[in-house]
Structures are given as C-alpha cells and as structure tokens.
Motif scaffolding. Structure first.
Motif, PDB file in Angstrom:
ATOM      1  N   PHE A   1      -4.685   4.172  -6.196  1.00  0.00           N
ATOM      2  CA  PHE A   1      -3.945   5.019  -5.266  1.00  0.00           C
ATOM      3  C   PHE A   1      -4.382   6.456  -5.486  1.00  0.00           C
ATOM      4  O   PHE A   1      -4.528   6.888  -6.632  1.00  0.00           O
ATOM      5  CB  PHE A   1      -2.444   4.941  -5.523  1.00  0.00           C
ATOM      6  CG  PHE A   1      -1.807   3.676  -5.063  1.00  0.00           C
ATOM      7  CD1 PHE A   1      -1.443   3.502  -3.745  1.00  0.00           C
ATOM      8  CD2 PHE A   1      -1.556   2.652  -5.961  1.00  0.00           C
ATOM      9  CE1 PHE A   1      -0.845   2.329  -3.322  1.00  0.00           C
ATOM     10  CE2 PHE A   1      -0.964   1.486  -5.548  1.00  0.00           C
ATOM     11  CZ  PHE A   1      -0.607   1.318  -4.227  1.00  0.00           C
ATOM     12  N   LEU A   2      -4.541   7.186  -4.422  1.00  0.00           N
ATOM     13  CA  LEU A   2      -4.798   8.621  -4.518  1.00  0.00           C
ATOM     14  C   LEU A   2      -3.661   9.356  -3.832  1.00  0.00           C
ATOM     15  O   LEU A   2      -3.254   8.979  -2.729  1.00  0.00           O
ATOM     16  CB  LEU A   2      -6.117   8.990  -3.832  1.00  0.00           C
ATOM     17  CG  LEU A   2      -7.395   8.373  -4.390  1.00  0.00           C
ATOM     18  CD1 LEU A   2      -8.595   8.788  -3.552  1.00  0.00           C
ATOM     19  CD2 LEU A   2      -7.590   8.791  -5.839  1.00  0.00           C
ATOM     20  N   LEU A   3      -3.155  10.384  -4.475  1.00  0.00           N
ATOM     21  CA  LEU A   3      -2.160  11.240  -3.827  1.00  0.00           C
ATOM     22  C   LEU A   3      -2.890  12.257  -2.959  1.00  0.00           C
ATOM     23  O   LEU A   3      -3.846  12.900  -3.417  1.00  0.00           O
ATOM     24  CB  LEU A   3      -1.319  11.955  -4.875  1.00  0.00           C
ATOM     25  CG  LEU A   3      -0.234  11.109  -5.532  1.00  0.00           C
ATOM     26  CD1 LEU A   3       0.224  11.733  -6.831  1.00  0.00           C
ATOM     27  CD2 LEU A   3       0.939  10.921  -4.586  1.00  0.00           C
ATOM     28  N   VAL A   4      -2.438  12.386  -1.728  1.00  0.00           N
ATOM     29  CA  VAL A   4      -3.040  13.364  -0.813  1.00  0.00           C
ATOM     30  C   VAL A   4      -1.921  14.249  -0.272  1.00  0.00           C
ATOM     31  O   VAL A   4      -0.871  14.365  -0.885  1.00  0.00           O
ATOM     32  CB  VAL A   4      -3.832  12.650   0.310  1.00  0.00           C
ATOM     33  CG1 VAL A   4      -5.092  12.008  -0.251  1.00  0.00           C
ATOM     34  CG2 VAL A   4      -2.974  11.614   1.016  1.00  0.00           C
TER      35      VAL A   4
ATOM     36  N   VAL B   1       0.803  -1.224   0.000  1.00  0.00           N
ATOM     37  CA  VAL B   1       0.000   0.000   0.000  1.00  0.00           C
ATOM     38  C   VAL B   1       0.836   1.274   0.000  1.00  0.00           C
ATOM     39  O   VAL B   1       0.285   2.364  -0.046  1.00  0.00           O
ATOM     40  CB  VAL B   1      -0.950   0.026   1.216  1.00  0.00           C
ATOM     41  CG1 VAL B   1      -2.037  -1.012   1.064  1.00  0.00           C
ATOM     42  CG2 VAL B   1      -0.193  -0.151   2.522  1.00  0.00           C
ATOM     43  N   GLY B   2       2.145   1.192   0.077  1.00  0.00           N
ATOM     44  CA  GLY B   2       2.981   2.389   0.147  1.00  0.00           C
ATOM     45  C   GLY B   2       3.834   2.353   1.398  1.00  0.00           C
ATOM     46  O   GLY B   2       3.639   1.519   2.285  1.00  0.00           O
TER      47      GLY B   2
ATOM     48  N   GLU C   1       2.443   7.215   5.004  1.00  0.00           N
ATOM     49  CA  GLU C   1       3.062   8.485   5.405  1.00  0.00           C
ATOM     50  C   GLU C   1       4.120   8.986   4.433  1.00  0.00           C
ATOM     51  O   GLU C   1       4.165  10.162   4.088  1.00  0.00           O
ATOM     52  CB  GLU C   1       3.733   8.328   6.770  1.00  0.00           C
ATOM     53  CG  GLU C   1       2.798   8.082   7.915  1.00  0.00           C
ATOM     54  CD  GLU C   1       3.579   7.786   9.177  1.00  0.00           C
ATOM     55  OE1 GLU C   1       4.439   8.596   9.550  1.00  0.00           O
ATOM     56  OE2 GLU C   1       3.346   6.732   9.785  1.00  0.00           O
ATOM     57  N   THR C   2       5.005   8.104   4.013  1.00  0.00           N
ATOM     58  CA  THR C   2       6.113   8.527   3.163  1.00  0.00           C
ATOM     59  C   THR C   2       5.680   8.680   1.715  1.00  0.00           C
ATOM     60  O   THR C   2       6.174   9.542   0.992  1.00  0.00           O
ATOM     61  CB  THR C   2       7.257   7.506   3.251  1.00  0.00           C
ATOM     62  OG1 THR C   2       7.727   7.484   4.600  1.00  0.00           O
ATOM     63  CG2 THR C   2       8.412   7.853   2.338  1.00  0.00           C
ATOM     64  N   SER C   3       4.750   7.850   1.281  1.00  0.00           N
ATOM     65  CA  SER C   3       4.301   7.880  -0.113  1.00  0.00           C
ATOM     66  C   SER C   3       3.301   8.986  -0.372  1.00  0.00           C
ATOM     67  O   SER C   3       3.026   9.305  -1.522  1.00  0.00           O
ATOM     68  CB  SER C   3       3.645   6.544  -0.474  1.00  0.00           C
ATOM     69  OG  SER C   3       4.480   5.477  -0.145  1.00  0.00           O
ATOM     70  N   HIS C   4       2.706   9.534   0.676  1.00  0.00           N
ATOM     71  CA  HIS C   4       1.661  10.566   0.556  1.00  0.00           C
ATOM     72  C   HIS C   4       0.450  10.040  -0.213  1.00  0.00           C
ATOM     73  O   HIS C   4      -0.115  10.731  -1.063  1.00  0.00           O
ATOM     74  CB  HIS C   4       2.191  11.825  -0.140  1.00  0.00           C
ATOM     75  CG  HIS C   4       3.514  12.308   0.366  1.00  0.00           C
ATOM     76  ND1 HIS C   4       3.831  12.349   1.703  1.00  0.00           N
ATOM     77  CD2 HIS C   4       4.604  12.776  -0.279  1.00  0.00           C
ATOM     78  CE1 HIS C   4       5.044  12.809   1.850  1.00  0.00           C
ATOM     79  NE2 HIS C   4       5.545  13.071   0.666  1.00  0.00           N
ATOM     80  N   THR C   5       0.082   8.828   0.054  1.00  0.00           N
ATOM     81  CA  THR C   5      -0.994   8.203  -0.709  1.00  0.00           C
ATOM     82  C   THR C   5      -2.069   7.602   0.185  1.00  0.00           C
ATOM     83  O   THR C   5      -1.852   7.332   1.368  1.00  0.00           O
ATOM     84  CB  THR C   5      -0.446   7.056  -1.591  1.00  0.00           C
ATOM     85  OG1 THR C   5       0.289   6.167  -0.760  1.00  0.00           O
ATOM     86  CG2 THR C   5       0.412   7.572  -2.712  1.00  0.00           C
TER      87      THR C   5
END
Lengths: 344, 456
Positions: free
Chosen positions: A195-198, A156-157, A177-181
C-alpha cells in the motif's frame, strides 16, 4: 439488455494486440470517442475524424437508476468495456456489472456480474483479464474475459476507484478514496504486495507510456503523486493547489505532458512531467465538471467528459485551448478513445 | 515481497469447487457492510500470530507494524428520556463505532493501528474524572461529544495534560474564543458559523427584517450578540426588527407571540434549545402568523426526529428551511457512499452528530497514517502544521484555523418537507468559486482572525 454471447465469440473478439501502444500508433482518422453518460445509462459514440455523434449505446433501459462510469477500450479496439452500477451502492443488484460492447455493432456482447458497485475498470495488455474497482465492498476484482468468471478479489481500502494495469502487465494499481491509498497488486501471481499513502481522496491512476512512473490524482489534496514503479515508492508530489480538484488524467504519448481534469473547477491542468510544473491551466470555454479526459491516438487533441454541462470539450494540444464543445448525453463521466476495427 | 498477500477470494478452475482463501490481514469480506467483520482485538491477535506485517506505506520496512495508539472517546449516555437528546447520543455512538470499524481496520491494514476506548459521561465532574483516567492510560487524543459545560471542563484537563481534544458536539462560541486551548480542536461548527450562514442565506433571498426570539440566559445572549453583529457588519440592508426574550423550558407566553406580530418581521429566528423551538413554532403556527420562521440548529435540532416534530408543529407556517452541518441526502463528494454505508449499518440516516464523530476519526486516521503521528504532541503538531488538510466529505480540503482551531467547512441549507424528509438546497460558503481563495471562502463563517478572542 442484449443477451450475452457465448464465451467463444468473445474469446475471438477480444484477442488483442500485445500492448496498448500498438493502438496508440494508429492514424488520427480511424478512431472513435466514447463518452459514458452516468445519468443517461448510455455511451455516446463520436467519429474521431468528423466529431459527429454516430451512435448512442444504451446500457440499460433505466436512465437515472443505472450508471455507467469507468470505461476501457480493448487494445485491439474491438471492444469497449464499461463499469456499470446503480445508485444504491450498498446493494448488489442486477445492474452491477462489467459490460463489453462490440464496437462494430455497438451491441452489448458480454456482461460480467462484478460484485457491489463496480466503478472503474482496466484490461491487461493482452486483453484477457479485466480488473475492476468494487466501490462498496472495498475490493478490486479480476475476471477472466473469455469465461466471464471471477478469478480473485482483493481488499484494497475504502471506496476504491481508479484502477490500471501497468503497460508490462505486471502490476495493478487501485486507488481508495477514503483510505488515501494505492494498493499494488502483483497481477501475475495475484498477490497484493504493498500500500502507498498518497493525497486525500485519490481518484485516478495512469502509467507513463514506458511504464516507469505512475501518476495518482488526489481530488481533495489537490495533488498528483508520482510513483516510481520499480521502487514502488512515491517519489514526488506535484501540488496543483488546494482548490484544484484533480481527477481524470491522460499522459501524452511521449510521456512529457500530463493532462489533468479539474473536475469541479472546470479546468484542465497541463503539467510538464520533466519539471513537474503546471504550464497551462485551460479554463476558457471549458465544459462544467470535467471528470474524464483522453487523448486522440496522435496526441493532438484532448477530450473531456463534462458531467454538469452534458458535453465533451475538445482541446487542441498546440494552442492548449478549447476548440469545440459537443453535446454528449446526460452526465458524462468518462471518455475513452478506441481504434476503429479494420474494415470499418 | 516475503510478506505479500494473496487474494481474499480466489476462484477455482472451471468445473471445480470454488475455494475461499482468507488473507491473514484481510479486512474481511466487507468492512463496510458488516459482513465478516473482524473485531479489532481479534485482528490484532491475528497480526501478532502471523508475524510481520506486509510492506506498507512509503519508506516503511517490512520488519513489522507499529504498536497501536489509543484514542479516548467521551460520549453522553444513551437512553435519555428526552427523545431528541437520546437521538444525539445514539448518533454520536454510531458515528464513532462505524469510524472505528472502517478506519480502524484500514489503519491496521497499513500497519499503523489505533484502538479506541469509549466512555460515557453524565455530568461535569464525571467528565473531568473520566478525562483524567483516559489520559492516565496514555491516550494520544480525546474525542469529546459532550455538552457545553462538560466540554469546557474537559478542555481544561486536556490543556493541562497537553493532550489534543477533538470536540464533535458543542457549538459554544466561547470554546472558539476566551475558553479556547492550544489542545482544543473543534470539528463541530460554532454557533457563530451557523448564524452567519443563516443570515447569509436569508438576506440573500430578500429577508430584511429580522426578529430574534432568545432564551433569557447567557447562551441566548451570546447568540443574539453574534446574530446582531453579523447583520450589522455584513448585511447593511437588513436590520433587527425586534428581540423577544423567553424563559427556557417554560410554556410559550402569548405576550411573546404578540410582540413578534407587532414587529412584523420578514423572518423569525428562534435562538432556543430544540424543545423550546418546537413549543414556540407550534404556538406561532396556531397564532396564524405567516412570516418565515427557522431556528438555531443545535445538534438535537439537526436530527430526523426533530425535523418530523418541527414540521408537525409548524402546521401552515413557513418553517421549511433549516441550517445543517451534514445531511443524509447530500448527493456529492462521496456523501452518497458514506450515507449509504451508515444507513445500512445502523438503519437510520447519518446526521450531523454521527458525521462529526466519524470525521474526528477520519482526521485522526490521516494524522496516524499520512502524518505518522504516534504521540499527543505529534498529533497536535500535525493538526496545526501548515499544509495539513482533511477530507470531511464536503468537497473541499479543510483545515483547522490557526487562531482558534475551528475546522473550516461549508454548511448546508436544508428544506424540510412535511413528512420530515430533507432536501439540501444550498451550500455556504460555495464549494467552488473561481477567482477566490478556498481558505478565505471558508473563513467567511464564524470568528475571523482578529475577531476571535482566542489567540493561539
């Protein structure tokens, strides 16, 4: 450590109400408040009506080494689940587990070995599956409550944290946390679909009561991303300011307010979800480093788990002011509210 | 979702053998631990073989992923005879590799891949030639972990080619002043930031009389100017008790020690390179002086090898406090997890050089994914865009200063134990201070707007 009970006991114990909403409809006098104590290896239990501390549940005899963080109360209120790990994130040890605690006896009744460093968890609405973020292995895992067996894991990231199942049980959202996803997993077909970038360093995810929206806090970005669940898109980004550090969140029963714990800012932000504006920032008398946040069943009171002041702040929703601060173990991380089982 | 992915690992029904199902886009069992890691090239080949990527970020279609962009990395050669310089080169390399393993694979997962070409460079002319060659290959950014002279030279090349350069090593103040460029962005803290932080801490603890031992060269003079200026402008109760100039690389002159003793300072600051600091502190301790002594934290002086040597040389002198940009013992803001992954990956702690190299790629990952940048000009524009912030594991949103492109960040005061282990005892500026602006807080260190001779 309590010995695990046979699966059949758990199966009986964890048969749940259809949705978590049924729990929310309980009266204000029949609930308990649970605070996970990251440095005390325990869960502090308060009576919801009197706010008296009625118990401390030990999850380990090694405080300072074993850390309970995320919690989730089963929809029927009979079980409190805790994600437990240690301070050696890269090593899978015997401390890494998902623990189920019977609220009648306050004893640990099930222990699921759950990969490396489980941080947060959530049950599906039926209470039959538990999902967990496995921080060190960049995975989410899903486990069968009845058998304790792993069903599947998903990449999941990097550094996954927040995990939540949508109210209709269809989707699981996991932040990294690190992937911002946010990874979206089809809970029924067990497929990762998007995946969504947040914002930077997303922490916690919460769904609106009707399940149409999901909110994702981003600690470093200082934002709350609003996701349209049907479209699987970020439709708004609410900025709380660079120094706001949003972490834990709770949504009011009617979905009109989002309460956001400010972590290192020692604040709670109250957001009107219709205007997406912060209508109040609560700071007076707040405990330090409020991370977890939860609402009473009737929505009249907010509770925060304050990691640096070893306390739980109690906030009256009418005045949006702190009305009490109570000792709550060592290093409170999460707070959850659970219905008192019938007969208690 | 036609391109949806199943679980990486599924469990068979009870009583049947467990079946492992590998996702076609799996980052592997653990990209963080190294187990089952896919080589980027293999992963790309796999991607090409299996067809369209999954639906990914906001607004993206499922028609396919993007072609990878390339980042050029320039690092010093490993295996230098000087163990401290060798440690720095190794750290830079390790931070770069780990960042590519983690963030490179994550970008793949999002369908916004990047690849990295790492070159080692030994001197200025080699640096220029290598930078030109990388730019000719079409890199969208350069990550440069070289010494001062090489970084200045490569900045000139990047400036001419309009390619952004991330400096992860050189603390040279000139790069944040007259040697700056619209294309140069400094992840590494400047010398001025370190000096400002050191003086802030020590003055706050009551150290009023400051003695500076400086190398009698241009670098020493520049640092002395900054140290003096900060004391004069910010710390009215403090003063310079004396300045002692020494020749770099030469044995410690007893006259220098006598001069320091005569000035009777509260604190002695060595504005020398790492090896000269070790030689001086050894002589200082042997002379019996007991005033607090510390030194300029150039990258080589922030390695564990240096800390062990420093404490061994310091003997009974009060020499326990040093300034850092990163430490493997940091307990908050995700540092535990990052440090732990690094330790497991490399068998040694993450230090400032490996942190800076890693963070260059964190910045680029953000730029490629959240920023959607795929060209040098788009990368530069995202770095400069108001509202762009980066998470560099220091607990606050950081950004590049618009006037000289220095990354805003906190620094740490570390206490070095006798065995060389470290405890972080202070952060400056404070990560959170109610009633103050985050940006203004972070801008307390280093060249402020109007003070810098760089005007971008």
């Amino acid at each position: 450590m309590a010995r695990a009970l046979p699966a059949i006991v758990l199966l009986v114990g964890l048969v749940a109400s259809p949705t978590s909403l049924s729990f929310a409809q309980g009266s204000s006098s029949d609930f308990r408040i649970y605070v996970s104590d990251e440095y005390g290896a325990s869960i502090t239990v308060f009576d919801g009506k009197t706010l008296k501390q009625i118990d401390t549940i030990k999850v380990s005899d090694r405080p300072g080494e074993v850390r309970p963080r995320g919690m989730f109360v089963s929809p029927d209120g009979k079980t409190i689940w805790a994600a437990v790990s240690d301070f050696k994130p890269q090593l899978q040890t015997s401390a890494d587990a998902l623990m189920a605690i019977d609220v009648q006896t306050n004893k640990i009744v099930q222990r699921i070995s759950a990969g490396v460093n489980p941080e947060r968890l959530a049950l599906n609405p039926e209470g039959t599956r538990v999902w967990a973020s496995l921080e060190a292995s960049a995975e989410a895992g899903v486990y069968d409550v009845a058998t304790g067996k792993e069903i599947a894991t998903f990449q999941v990231g990097i550094e996954p944290e927040g995990v939540r199942v949508s109210p209709d049980g269809k989707w699981v959202y996991v932040t990294s946390e690190t992937s911002h996803t946010v990874a979206i997993i089809d809970a029924q077909n067990l497929k990762r679909v998007k995946f969504l970038l947040v914002g930077n360093r997303p922490r916690i995810v919460r769904f609106s009561p009707d399940g149409k929206l999901a909110y994702v806090s981003a600690e470093i970005g200082g934002t709350v991303s609003v996701i349209d669940v049907a479209k699987q898109q970020v439709v708004k980004t609410i900025s709380l300011g660079l120094d706001s550090r949003p972490v834990g969140m709770a949504v009011s029963r009617d979905g009109t307010r989002l309460y956001v714990a400010g972590g290192g800012t020692n604040a709670v932000y109250v957001i009107d979800t219709e205007t997406d504006k912060v209508i109040k920032t609560i700071t007076a008398k707040m405990g330090r480093r409020d991370w977890g946040i939860a609402l009473s069943p009737d929505g009249s009171t907010i509770y925060t788990a304050n990691g640096l002041s070893d306390s739980m702040s109690v906030i009256d929703v009418k005045c949006l002011c702190v009305v009490n601060n109570l000792p709550a173990g060592r290093g409170p991380n999460s707070v959850e509210v659970g219905r008192l089982p019938e007969g208690q | 979702m036609g391109s949806a992915m199943g679980p990486e690992r599924t469990a068979a029904p009870v009583g049947r053998p467990r079946v492992t199902v590998a996702s076609r886009l799996s980052m592997g069992r653990s990209p963080l631990t190294g187990a089952h890691r896919l080589a980027p090239g293999l992963l790309l080949a796999l991607l090409c073989a299996v067809g369209p990527l999954p639906v990914f970020a906001q607004g993206s279609s499922s028609s396919g992923g993007l072609a990878p962009v390339t980042v050029g990395v320039m690092l010093p050669p490993q295996g230098a005879s000087d163990p401290l310089q060798a440690a720095v080169a190794r750290s830079l390399h390790e931070g770069t590799v780990m960042a590519n393993e983690e963030l490179g694979q994550n970008a793949e997962l999002l369908g916004m891949p990047f690849k990295t070409v790492i070159e080692t460079v030994g001197d200025t002319s080699g640096a220029v030639a290598t930078a030109k060659a990388l730019i000719a290959k079409g890199v969208v950014a350069l990550v440069v972990g070289l010494g001062d002279a090489e970084t200045v030279a490569v900045t000139g090349v990047a400036d001419k080619a309009h390619v952004p350069l991330l400096n992860v090593l050189s603390e040279r103040d000139g790069l944040r002043n007259q040697e700056c460029s619209p294309y140069l962005f400094d992840i590494a803290p400047s010398a001025a930031m370190y000096l400002d932080a050191l003086e802030g801490w020590f003055v706050g603890q009551g150290f009023r009389k400051w003695e500076f031992v400086v190398s009698n060269d241009q670098a020493g003079a520049a640092m002395l100017d900054r140290a003096r200026a900060t004391l004069t402008r910010r710390h009215f109760a403090a003063r310079v008790s004396g300045v002692v100039k020494v020749a770099p690389g030469k044995p410690v002159d007893p006259a220098a020690l006598a001069a320091v003793a005569k000035d009777a300072p509260d604190v002695v600051v060595l504005l020398l390179d790492a090896n000269d600091q070790l030689a001086f502190v050894k002589a200082y301790a042997a002379s019996g002086m007991r005033a607090m002594i510390t030194g300029f934290p150039e990258p080589a002086a922030q390695t564990r090898a240096f800390y062990r040597a420093w404490q061994a040389a310091a003997g009974g002198a009060q020499a326990g406090y040093r300034s850092e940009a990163w430490d493997a013992s940091l307990p908050s803001f995700g540092a535990v997890q990052l440090n732990d992954r690094f330790q497991k990956r490399w068998g040694e702690p993450m230090d400032t050089s490996s942190w800076a190299a890693f963070m260059a790629f964190q910045v680029l990952y953000n730029t490629f994914t959240s920023g959607g940048a795929r060209t040098p000009s788009a990368v530069q524009a995202y770095f400069e865009q108001p509202g762009t912030v980066f998470d560099v594991w220091k607990g606050v949103a950081t950004s590049f200063r618009p006037w000289n492109h220095q990354l805003r960040q906190s620094l740490y005061l570390a206490h070095i134990e006798k065995d060389g282990s470290v405890t972080v005892v202070g952060t400056l500026p404070e990560v959170f201070k109610p009633g103050t602006s985050l940006v203004e807080r972070l801008d307390q260190l280093g060249y402020q707007k109007g003070e810098s001779r760089c005007h971008l």
